[in-house]
Design a protein around this motif. Structure first.
Motif, PDB file in Angstrom:
ATOM      1  N   GLU A 108       0.817  -1.206   0.000  1.00 52.21           N
ATOM      2  CA  GLU A 108       0.000   0.000   0.000  1.00 52.21           C
ATOM      3  C   GLU A 108       0.858   1.267   0.000  1.00 52.21           C
ATOM      4  O   GLU A 108       0.590   2.210  -0.734  1.00 52.21           O
ATOM      5  CB  GLU A 108      -0.899  -0.022   1.237  1.00 52.21           C
ATOM      6  N   ASP A 109       1.925   1.284   0.794  1.00 52.33           N
ATOM      7  CA  ASP A 109       2.734   2.506   0.873  1.00 52.33           C
ATOM      8  C   ASP A 109       4.122   2.309   0.273  1.00 52.33           C
ATOM      9  O   ASP A 109       5.043   3.031   0.606  1.00 52.33           O
ATOM     10  CB  ASP A 109       2.825   2.992   2.324  1.00 52.33           C
ATOM     11  N   VAL A 111       6.526   1.336  -3.383  1.00 49.30           N
ATOM     12  CA  VAL A 111       6.552   1.194  -4.830  1.00 49.30           C
ATOM     13  C   VAL A 111       7.196  -0.134  -5.202  1.00 49.30           C
ATOM     14  O   VAL A 111       6.710  -0.873  -6.034  1.00 49.30           O
ATOM     15  CB  VAL A 111       7.301   2.373  -5.484  1.00 49.30           C
ATOM     16  N   LEU A 145      -5.574  -4.103  -5.563  1.00 52.14           N
ATOM     17  CA  LEU A 145      -5.122  -2.983  -6.378  1.00 52.14           C
ATOM     18  C   LEU A 145      -3.630  -2.716  -6.231  1.00 52.14           C
ATOM     19  O   LEU A 145      -2.926  -2.466  -7.202  1.00 52.14           O
ATOM     20  CB  LEU A 145      -5.918  -1.742  -5.985  1.00 52.14           C
ATOM     21  N   ASN A 146      -3.134  -2.782  -4.985  1.00 53.29           N
ATOM     22  CA  ASN A 146      -1.722  -2.467  -4.758  1.00 53.29           C
ATOM     23  C   ASN A 146      -0.815  -3.522  -5.376  1.00 53.29           C
ATOM     24  O   ASN A 146       0.252  -3.210  -5.892  1.00 53.29           O
ATOM     25  CB  ASN A 146      -1.443  -2.330  -3.260  1.00 53.29           C
TER      26      ASN A 146
ATOM     27  N   PHE B  50      -2.977   7.540   1.010  1.00 51.55           N
ATOM     28  CA  PHE B  50      -1.726   6.778   1.036  1.00 51.55           C
ATOM     29  C   PHE B  50      -1.130   6.541  -0.342  1.00 51.55           C
ATOM     30  O   PHE B  50       0.059   6.346  -0.472  1.00 51.55           O
ATOM     31  CB  PHE B  50      -1.872   5.469   1.810  1.00 51.55           C
ATOM     32  N   ARG B  54       2.605   7.564  -0.875  1.00 50.43           N
ATOM     33  CA  ARG B  54       3.584   6.564  -1.308  1.00 50.43           C
ATOM     34  C   ARG B  54       4.379   7.103  -2.485  1.00 50.43           C
ATOM     35  O   ARG B  54       5.608   7.039  -2.496  1.00 50.43           O
ATOM     36  CB  ARG B  54       2.869   5.281  -1.721  1.00 50.43           C
TER      37      ARG B  54
END
Lengths: 179, 224
Positions: A108-109, A111, A145-146, B50, B54
């Motif tokens: 989620e946070d 890349v 989604l992530n 978020f 990110r």
């Protein structure tokens, strides 16, 4: 190098090409548990997917793929372990659901798996997850989604996808209120 | 294109939604597009956005190499979702207007001038928009229609289904798929205009032929 090579072997051959290493490493598979083995030039042998993968990265002098800081190195190791212990061979729906849920929350946070840098963890997780992600429905891809974003990002990384199929992700979301 | 005003909560939310399924503003590598948007933000996005946060933190990690990233920086209005205008610059101006006004008369003239200009531009924009043909959103739907038993007349069933007509609904090819015990289900394709026809309406009409139809499912739904 044949198509009959086990899942672990195929990944190592893909990795070899990605790293730009010369072909010619001799691999074999431990029969009973399908663990890849590499015969090194000086006669000794290496066993296990992540061990061999790490060795190949060092051979190609691309140590940055193993992480640059101590913390990053640890995270890479963490995901390599996850790749071997959690993903290898698991194909029942419930296990896959848990893996995707974990990964979705984790990414989620982030890349890349190791936050901001592309590492071996991304490569092996991509190869390991490819057949799973390729079979997801449109709805599942949106639900995770992530994971989808990460996967789509990694498969566009130069040189990584090779002969693997390009997994298609919808540009517009269909199930907008399904969160 | 654009994110509206990137210094407002609404603009940040647009950015957040845009980045939900993307790692970068453009393509699959960090580029000047990211730097342009990054520099338009004055502070990191709040923690509840978020996806934006990110991305922000990721781009921040490229701060030292930012000059060497590929691409050419473009105006903010060139990035982001196609249906939103950029207004990041505009509001910073209006912020200045809020300051204590020392030269009242000057300002008024200026604002009238700018008001006229804005109206002109709005009119231009409206006329441009009205000229553009509106895009009709269509979907291709694959329906599974199940009969009661193996004695149901499938040809009649298909005839019934195809007899449903509505504005924005076009029936496509169909086939019979064996389910088991000699029972076959009808798999039929149709194309609908999203605004005019919904799956609920289709289901209602198809299940209305209750002599033939036991149930109906949407097997696949794709936007065209």
């Amino acid at each position: 190098m044949s198509a009959a090579a086990g899942p672990g072997l195929e990944e190592l051959i893909l990795l070899e090409t990605l790293l730009g290493l010369k072909k010619g490493n001799k691999y074999s598979v431990r029969e009973e548990r399908k663990i890849p083995v590499l015969q090194t030039n000086n006669g000794s042998s290496l066993t296990g997917l992540t061990t061999i993968a790490t060795h190949l990265v060092k051979q190609a002098k691309k140590e940055q793929l193993l992480g640059s800081t101590a913390e990053e190195k640890a995270i890479v190791q963490q995901w390599l372990e996850y790749r071997v212990t959690q993903i290898a061979g698991h194909s029942n729906k419930e296990d896959i659901r848990i893996i995707l849920k974990d990964l979705n929350l984790y990414l989620e946070d982030k890349v890349y798996l190791a936050r901001n840098n592309f590492t071996l963890a991304d490569i092996l997780m991509y190869y390991g997850l490819h057949h799973i992600i390729a079979e997801l429905t449109v709805q599942e891809k949106e639900k995770y989604l992530n994971v989808s974003r990460w996967f789509n990002h990694i498969q566009h990384y130069p040189g990584i996808r090779q002969h693997l199929s390009n997994v298609v992700f919808m540009k517009n979301r269909l199930y907008t209120n399904a969160h | 294109m654009g994110f509206g005003n990137l210094r407002s909560a609404a603009g940040l939310r647009l950015l957040n939604d845009f980045l939900a399924d993307k790692s970068y503003i453009e393509g699959y590598v960090p580029s000047q597009a990211d730097i342009a948007v990054f520099e338009a933000l004055s502070t990191p996005p709040p923690a509840d956005l978020f996806h934006a946060l990110r991305w922000y933190n990721h781009i921040k990690s490229y701060e030292k190499q930012k000059a060497s990233l590929p691409g050419v920086k473009k105006a903010l209005g060139k990035y982001g979702p196609a249906d939103v205008e950029d207004s990041t610059g505009a509001t910073t101006d209006s912020k200045d207007d809020d300051d204590i006004d020392l030269f009242g008369s000057d300002e008024e003239e200026e604002s009238e001038e700018s008001k006229r200009l804005r109206e002109e531009r709005l009119a231009q924009y409206e006329s441009k928009k009205s000229k553009k043909p509106t895009l009709i959103a269509k979907s291709s739907i694959l329906l599974d229609v199940k009969p009661w038993d193996d004695e149901t007349d499938m040809a009649k069933l298909e005839e019934c289904v195809r007899s449903i007509q509505a504005d924005g609904l076009v029936w496509g090819s169909s086939k019979l798929v064996p389910v088991g015990y000699g029972i076959k289900k009808l798999q039929i394709q149709c194309v609908v205009e999203d605004d005019k026809v919904g799956t609920d309406m289709l289901e209602e009409k198809i299940t209305a032929f209750e002599d033939y139809v036991q149930s109906m499912d949407v097997a696949a739904f794709n936007k065209i």
